[in-house]
Design a protein around this motif. Structure first.
Motif, PDB file in Angstrom:
ATOM      1  N   VAL A   1      31.628  -3.872 -31.577  1.00  0.00           N
ATOM      2  CA  VAL A   1      31.583  -3.863 -33.045  1.00  0.00           C
ATOM      3  C   VAL A   1      32.961  -4.002 -33.671  1.00  0.00           C
ATOM      4  O   VAL A   1      33.080  -4.187 -34.889  1.00  0.00           O
ATOM      5  CB  VAL A   1      30.887  -2.593 -33.588  1.00  0.00           C
ATOM      6  CG1 VAL A   1      29.498  -2.444 -33.012  1.00  0.00           C
ATOM      7  CG2 VAL A   1      31.715  -1.345 -33.317  1.00  0.00           C
TER       8      VAL A   1
ATOM      9  N   ASN B   1      22.527  -4.244 -30.604  1.00  0.00           N
ATOM     10  CA  ASN B   1      22.679  -3.025 -29.804  1.00  0.00           C
ATOM     11  C   ASN B   1      22.934  -1.803 -30.684  1.00  0.00           C
ATOM     12  O   ASN B   1      22.524  -0.687 -30.351  1.00  0.00           O
ATOM     13  CB  ASN B   1      23.806  -3.181 -28.779  1.00  0.00           C
ATOM     14  CG  ASN B   1      25.133  -3.574 -29.413  1.00  0.00           C
ATOM     15  OD1 ASN B   1      25.196  -4.526 -30.179  1.00  0.00           O
ATOM     16  ND2 ASN B   1      26.182  -2.851 -29.097  1.00  0.00           N
ATOM     17  N   LEU B   2      23.574  -2.008 -31.830  1.00  0.00           N
ATOM     18  CA  LEU B   2      23.817  -0.894 -32.743  1.00  0.00           C
ATOM     19  C   LEU B   2      22.528  -0.476 -33.448  1.00  0.00           C
ATOM     20  O   LEU B   2      22.212   0.715 -33.533  1.00  0.00           O
ATOM     21  CB  LEU B   2      24.882  -1.271 -33.776  1.00  0.00           C
ATOM     22  CG  LEU B   2      25.161  -0.205 -34.844  1.00  0.00           C
ATOM     23  CD1 LEU B   2      25.665   1.090 -34.205  1.00  0.00           C
ATOM     24  CD2 LEU B   2      26.157  -0.720 -35.872  1.00  0.00           C
ATOM     25  N   LYS B   3      21.783  -1.460 -33.956  1.00  0.00           N
ATOM     26  CA  LYS B   3      20.536  -1.142 -34.664  1.00  0.00           C
ATOM     27  C   LYS B   3      19.560  -0.392 -33.760  1.00  0.00           C
ATOM     28  O   LYS B   3      19.014   0.651 -34.141  1.00  0.00           O
ATOM     29  CB  LYS B   3      19.874  -2.423 -35.175  1.00  0.00           C
ATOM     30  CG  LYS B   3      20.556  -3.035 -36.384  1.00  0.00           C
ATOM     31  CD  LYS B   3      19.751  -4.180 -36.959  1.00  0.00           C
ATOM     32  CE  LYS B   3      19.696  -5.363 -36.015  1.00  0.00           C
ATOM     33  NZ  LYS B   3      19.047  -6.549 -36.636  1.00  0.00           N
TER      34      LYS B   3
ATOM     35  N   LEU C   1      25.518   5.959 -36.698  1.00  0.00           N
ATOM     36  CA  LEU C   1      24.997   6.648 -35.523  1.00  0.00           C
ATOM     37  C   LEU C   1      24.884   8.149 -35.764  1.00  0.00           C
ATOM     38  O   LEU C   1      23.926   8.785 -35.314  1.00  0.00           O
ATOM     39  CB  LEU C   1      25.895   6.366 -34.314  1.00  0.00           C
ATOM     40  CG  LEU C   1      25.755   4.961 -33.720  1.00  0.00           C
ATOM     41  CD1 LEU C   1      26.935   4.637 -32.818  1.00  0.00           C
ATOM     42  CD2 LEU C   1      24.446   4.818 -32.963  1.00  0.00           C
TER      43      LEU C   1
ATOM     44  N   TYR D   1      20.009  -2.098 -25.248  1.00  0.00           N
ATOM     45  CA  TYR D   1      21.464  -2.031 -25.351  1.00  0.00           C
ATOM     46  C   TYR D   1      22.127  -3.408 -25.385  1.00  0.00           C
ATOM     47  O   TYR D   1      23.320  -3.532 -25.719  1.00  0.00           O
ATOM     48  CB  TYR D   1      22.032  -1.252 -24.166  1.00  0.00           C
ATOM     49  CG  TYR D   1      22.057  -2.044 -22.878  1.00  0.00           C
ATOM     50  CD1 TYR D   1      23.195  -2.750 -22.461  1.00  0.00           C
ATOM     51  CD2 TYR D   1      20.921  -2.133 -22.059  1.00  0.00           C
ATOM     52  CE1 TYR D   1      23.206  -3.496 -21.296  1.00  0.00           C
ATOM     53  CE2 TYR D   1      20.937  -2.868 -20.905  1.00  0.00           C
ATOM     54  CZ  TYR D   1      22.070  -3.543 -20.518  1.00  0.00           C
ATOM     55  OH  TYR D   1      22.077  -4.290 -19.380  1.00  0.00           O
TER      56      TYR D   1
ATOM     57  N   ALA E   1      30.240   2.221 -37.909  1.00  0.00           N
ATOM     58  CA  ALA E   1      29.141   2.346 -36.947  1.00  0.00           C
ATOM     59  C   ALA E   1      28.945   3.793 -36.536  1.00  0.00           C
ATOM     60  O   ALA E   1      27.810   4.261 -36.367  1.00  0.00           O
ATOM     61  CB  ALA E   1      29.428   1.486 -35.716  1.00  0.00           C
ATOM     62  N   SER E   2      30.060   4.527 -36.386  1.00  0.00           N
ATOM     63  CA  SER E   2      29.968   5.952 -36.056  1.00  0.00           C
ATOM     64  C   SER E   2      29.225   6.711 -37.139  1.00  0.00           C
ATOM     65  O   SER E   2      28.436   7.617 -36.856  1.00  0.00           O
ATOM     66  CB  SER E   2      31.373   6.547 -35.877  1.00  0.00           C
ATOM     67  OG  SER E   2      31.306   7.932 -35.638  1.00  0.00           O
TER      68      SER E   2
ATOM     69  N   ALA F   1      26.010   1.504 -28.033  1.00  0.00           N
ATOM     70  CA  ALA F   1      25.676   1.076 -29.395  1.00  0.00           C
ATOM     71  C   ALA F   1      26.875   0.489 -30.126  1.00  0.00           C
ATOM     72  O   ALA F   1      26.721  -0.432 -30.936  1.00  0.00           O
ATOM     73  CB  ALA F   1      25.110   2.251 -30.186  1.00  0.00           C
ATOM     74  N   VAL F   2      28.079   0.997 -29.857  1.00  0.00           N
ATOM     75  CA  VAL F   2      29.265   0.485 -30.554  1.00  0.00           C
ATOM     76  C   VAL F   2      29.993  -0.579 -29.741  1.00  0.00           C
ATOM     77  O   VAL F   2      31.057  -1.060 -30.154  1.00  0.00           O
ATOM     78  CB  VAL F   2      30.248   1.627 -30.910  1.00  0.00           C
ATOM     79  CG1 VAL F   2      29.595   2.632 -31.845  1.00  0.00           C
ATOM     80  CG2 VAL F   2      30.773   2.317 -29.660  1.00  0.00           C
TER      81      VAL F   2
ATOM     82  N   THR G   1      34.016   0.007 -36.113  1.00  0.00           N
ATOM     83  CA  THR G   1      33.813   1.194 -35.276  1.00  0.00           C
ATOM     84  C   THR G   1      33.535   2.452 -36.088  1.00  0.00           C
ATOM     85  O   THR G   1      32.562   3.168 -35.835  1.00  0.00           O
ATOM     86  CB  THR G   1      35.041   1.430 -34.378  1.00  0.00           C
ATOM     87  OG1 THR G   1      35.222   0.294 -33.531  1.00  0.00           O
ATOM     88  CG2 THR G   1      34.846   2.669 -33.516  1.00  0.00           C
TER      89      THR G   1
ATOM     90  N   THR H   1      23.575  -6.954 -26.335  1.00  0.00           N
ATOM     91  CA  THR H   1      24.154  -7.409 -27.590  1.00  0.00           C
ATOM     92  C   THR H   1      23.543  -8.732 -28.019  1.00  0.00           C
ATOM     93  O   THR H   1      22.774  -9.349 -27.289  1.00  0.00           O
ATOM     94  CB  THR H   1      25.671  -7.566 -27.457  1.00  0.00           C
ATOM     95  OG1 THR H   1      25.950  -8.589 -26.471  1.00  0.00           O
ATOM     96  CG2 THR H   1      26.330  -6.271 -27.018  1.00  0.00           C
TER      97      THR H   1
END
Length: 418
Positions: free
Chosen positions: A358, A242-244, A369, A414, A365-366, A354-355, A362, A416
């Motif tokens: 995680v 979801n992050l990628k 993003l 989105y 990841a921010s 997205a986070v 966090t 996971t």
């Protein structure tokens, strides 16, 4: 409803234990509201600089879009390093540092206007953007952990709603103080931006000092046990699907939002055959509609799945662009302006989805993003090239395709790994 996992982030109270947690968050949320107002104001004021520099330096659309290119390219270069700096110095100090760097960038507009050199302005914008990047990386995860995880999207959207006041005021401010003398100035001077940016410099320094003396909740990394059970530690933060896919979604979202805002003044001026100064006031409605959308979204996101809201907004944005490009006059103008209403919740929803899950990653990841915000540079410059070589219809097909990917992310992207 998809939530934001903050299980591995700890909030340390800096006030008396007799004060409730909810009350302790108030100063932090107010300061974040002011921070987002200034970020929105400064970023949206770039939309005024594009037509201003286009006339003052006799540029084509792609050359004038370098304002956005150099501003948003900074996110791609500096976001990950900024994330590491914030991890080291803390969220509060990160915000203070961001305001000070942004103030330096705004101050550089003074010598740039005296010398009347476009590339010095671009360098000043790059420094200004470095400060905004630091603010963004520090503020985004800070918002999400200041309260229950399940309301992260709602809380983020509400704070961004306050920030939308800045994006609404900026075009009106720019039209009155910068574009009003555009006809007389032409390529002879850039004095119109000298004193407005000196005022911005002073305001940023005042806010930096105020945030510095405030007692805000401290955030630090907590237990990583839950996160270690969920992912392969050798793969790290980018092991989250979801992050990628969310990084890509945020790249396209910011690219679409910025490219529309960048060229909206010229698009309206051409469509309605009016001056840039008159057209720029319409841009306030594009950004102003985000206030309505974000305040409304802050409520409905407590009841509806963020992914469903994102999907609906993406489809609506595509439909409005299609209507604008297939019609003319006021219908075309207001349809394009209406895209702002559906942009309103996209950033907050994409970020929180997205986070999701995680854990201790966090902050990192921010940073990733925030790097994706470089989409504002790539997409807007690409659209400028399309306008120079083709027409408005072909150029606005680019943001339409960006929203198509966002619809995919809301339907499937989105989800996971689990």
């Amino acid at each position: 409803m998809a939530g934001f996992s903050s299980q591995n982030v700890v909030v340390e109270e800096t006030i008396s234990a007799t004060t409730s947690t909810k009350q302790s968050y108030v100063p932090a949320l107010i300061s974040l509201g002011v921070l987002y107002f200034m970020m929105g104001f400064i970023t949206c004021l770039n939309d005024t600089l594009v037509p201003f520099f286009k006339n003052s330096f006799t540029l084509n659309y792609s050359q004038s879009s370098l304002v956005q290119f150099y501003f948003f390219l900074t996110y791609g270069i500096a976001s990950i390093p900024a994330g590491k700096i914030v991890e080291r110095i803390g969220y509060k100090n990160g915000m203070v540092t961001g305001f000070c760097i942004a103030a330096l960038g705004a101050l550089l507009f003074f010598p740039a206007s005296i010398l009347h050199e476009y590339y010095i302005f671009l360098a000043a914008l790059f420094v200004l953007a470095l400060g905004i990047v630091m603010l963004q990386v520090a503020a985004n995860p800070y918002i999400t952990v200041l309260g229950p995880a399940k309301t992260a999207s709602s809380r983020f959207t509400l704070i961004q709603g306050i920030g939308s006041l800045g994006t609404t005021v900026a075009p009106i401010f720019g039209a009155h103080y910068i574009l009003s003398g555009l006809t007389e100035q032409q390529a002879s001077s850039s004095d119109a931006v000298k004193y407005p940016y000196l005022g911005i410099t002073a305001l940023l320094l005042i806010i930096a000092g105020t945030v510095y003396v405030l007692k805000l909740p401290q955030i630090k990394g907590g237990s990583a046990e839950a996160a270690e059970q969920d992912i392969d530690q050798n793969r790290g933060v980018l092991s989250f699907r979801n992050l990628k896919l969310g990084i890509v979604a945020l790249f396209f979202y910011v690219g679409a939002e910025v490219s529309i805002g960048t060229f909206l003044t010229n698009y309206i001026a051409d469509t309605l055959s009016i001056s840039e100064a008159a057209a720029n006031t319409y841009v306030a409605f594009y950004w102003g509609s985000m206030i309505v959308g974000r305040l409304f979204g802050a409520v409905i996101l407590n009841y509806l799945k963020p992914s469903s809201v994102l999907t609906f907004c993406g489809i609506a944005a595509m439909g409005l662009i299609a209507i604008s490009l297939s019609t003319g006059g006021s219908i075309a103008v207001w349809s394009m302006i209406g895209v702002g209403l559906f942009n309103s919740v996209m950033f907050a929803v994409i970020f929180s989805l997205a986070v999701n899950g995680v854990g201790k990653y966090t902050t990192r990841a921010s940073g990733y993003l925030s790097t994706a915000i470089a989409g504002g540079a790539i997409i807007s410059y690409s659209q400028g090239l399309l306008i120079d070589h083709y027409n408005w219809t072909i150029a606005f097909t680019l943001p339409l395709l960006c929203y198509l990917y966002i619809v995919f992310y809301g339907i499937n992207g989105y989800k996971t790994n689990k």
